[in-house]
Design an enzyme around this catalytic site. Sequence first.
Site, PDB file in Angstrom:
ATOM      1  N   CYS A  22      -0.447   4.120   2.136  1.00 38.69           N
ATOM      2  CA  CYS A  22      -0.224   3.932   3.577  1.00 38.69           C
ATOM      3  C   CYS A  22       1.238   4.192   3.934  1.00 38.69           C
ATOM      4  O   CYS A  22       1.534   4.806   4.950  1.00 38.69           O
ATOM      5  CB  CYS A  22      -0.541   2.499   4.011  1.00 38.69           C
ATOM      6  SG  CYS A  22      -2.040   1.819   3.291  1.00 38.69           S
ATOM      7  N   ASP A  23       2.160   3.687   3.136  1.00 42.90           N
ATOM      8  CA  ASP A  23       3.552   3.616   3.586  1.00 42.90           C
ATOM      9  C   ASP A  23       4.544   4.464   2.793  1.00 42.90           C
ATOM     10  O   ASP A  23       5.693   4.595   3.212  1.00 42.90           O
ATOM     11  CB  ASP A  23       4.012   2.143   3.565  1.00 42.90           C
ATOM     12  CG  ASP A  23       3.173   1.294   4.526  1.00 42.90           C
ATOM     13  OD1 ASP A  23       2.822   1.806   5.607  1.00 42.90           O
ATOM     14  OD2 ASP A  23       2.849   0.144   4.192  1.00 42.90           O
ATOM     15  N   CYS A  41       0.830  -1.203   0.000  1.00 49.09           N
ATOM     16  CA  CYS A  41       0.000   0.000   0.000  1.00 49.09           C
ATOM     17  C   CYS A  41       0.867   1.256   0.000  1.00 49.09           C
ATOM     18  O   CYS A  41       1.361   1.678   1.047  1.00 49.09           O
ATOM     19  CB  CYS A  41      -0.943  -0.016   1.204  1.00 49.09           C
ATOM     20  SG  CYS A  41      -1.995   1.445   1.284  1.00 49.09           S
TER      21      CYS A  41
END
Length: 316
Positions: free
Chosen positions: A141-142, A138
Amino acid sequence: MSEEIEKVQCLIVGSGPAGYTAAIYASRAGLNPVLYQGLQPGGQLTITTDVENYPGYPDGIMGPQMMIDFENQAKRMGADIRWGYATKVDLSQKPYKVQIDEEKWMETDALIIATGASAKWLNLESEQRLNGHGVSACAVCDGFFFKGQEVAIVGAGDTAAEEALYLSKLCSKVHMIVRRDEMRASVVMQERVKATENIEIYWNTETKEVLGDKKVSGVTVLNNKTNEETTIPIGAFFVAIGHKPNSDLFKGVIDMDEAGYIKTVPGTSKTNIEGVFACGDVQDKIYRQAVTAAGSGCMAALDAERYLGELEHAKG
Ligand code: NDP
């Protein structure tokens, strides 16, 4: 069918942000929900590290801890949270039946499906070992944790294209690994990727190994036309080769798209079966965020509450 049958008003299967949020709302509405956590209690967030984009955690939170917080909140509201995995369903008549762990049967007036999706992986040993330590499925997300660094992304669909573009704004360079000589992504997305200066596309290229001991330091790739092997130094390796919705249990019973995502009536969590609702990633192939999953879990509980109210009213 086993002898043991338990009847509830509202059954929730799945324990990511969608399932727990549905449990919080359903409990507060007095529906006495029972939630079965499934094979991976807490869902996909339990395999991530820091979560910085979930509102309400100004200092960020570790994914596993966030799921413990969700669970505790649902319990505090009175939800009955249980270990167990749904193994069979019978939605042919009301009340609906769900088998747990191949043994016990639950009967329920309303069913909320929150079984999530699983990212597909390349299944390299090094990829699994470094998951959460620079390997991620992701970028949204990261990606932030690798600001200013060089990163790689594997995949050639719309997700990979979208995530490569997202990463190109944060990272100094994005190495995009594409296994064929063309991309599957929509033309407009491909054009955007190709026009982005700091994205380098490696055509006809496979990932051999993600390098690094405790965290990602590089990736070795093989051009399958020239047989040339290259090692690229990177800080993170993003896998964007698709997701699989965890909907096998409902195949042939609930309407799904060709990839297995459960279809809901737009703007609601309603499936084609009255009293059966779906929320979170099992019905969302576009956004796939904890916060959108939680929002849809809330919708499912509110839809279930309304449905159960109407059912009660009809009974007189
Ligand atoms: P897709 O299945 O569309 O694409 C997966 C990509 O990963 C393909 O290019 C595939 O390569 C590649 N791939 C699969 N396995 C491997 C492997 N082992 N090694 C290397 N590469 C691999 O998945 P997406 O997640 O991109 O998209 C899913 C759906 O969601 C699509 O319908 C997409 O259009 C949609 N979507 C829409 C968005 C939007 O509208 N904004 C955003 C994101 C997704 P190959 O092409 O060679 O098979």
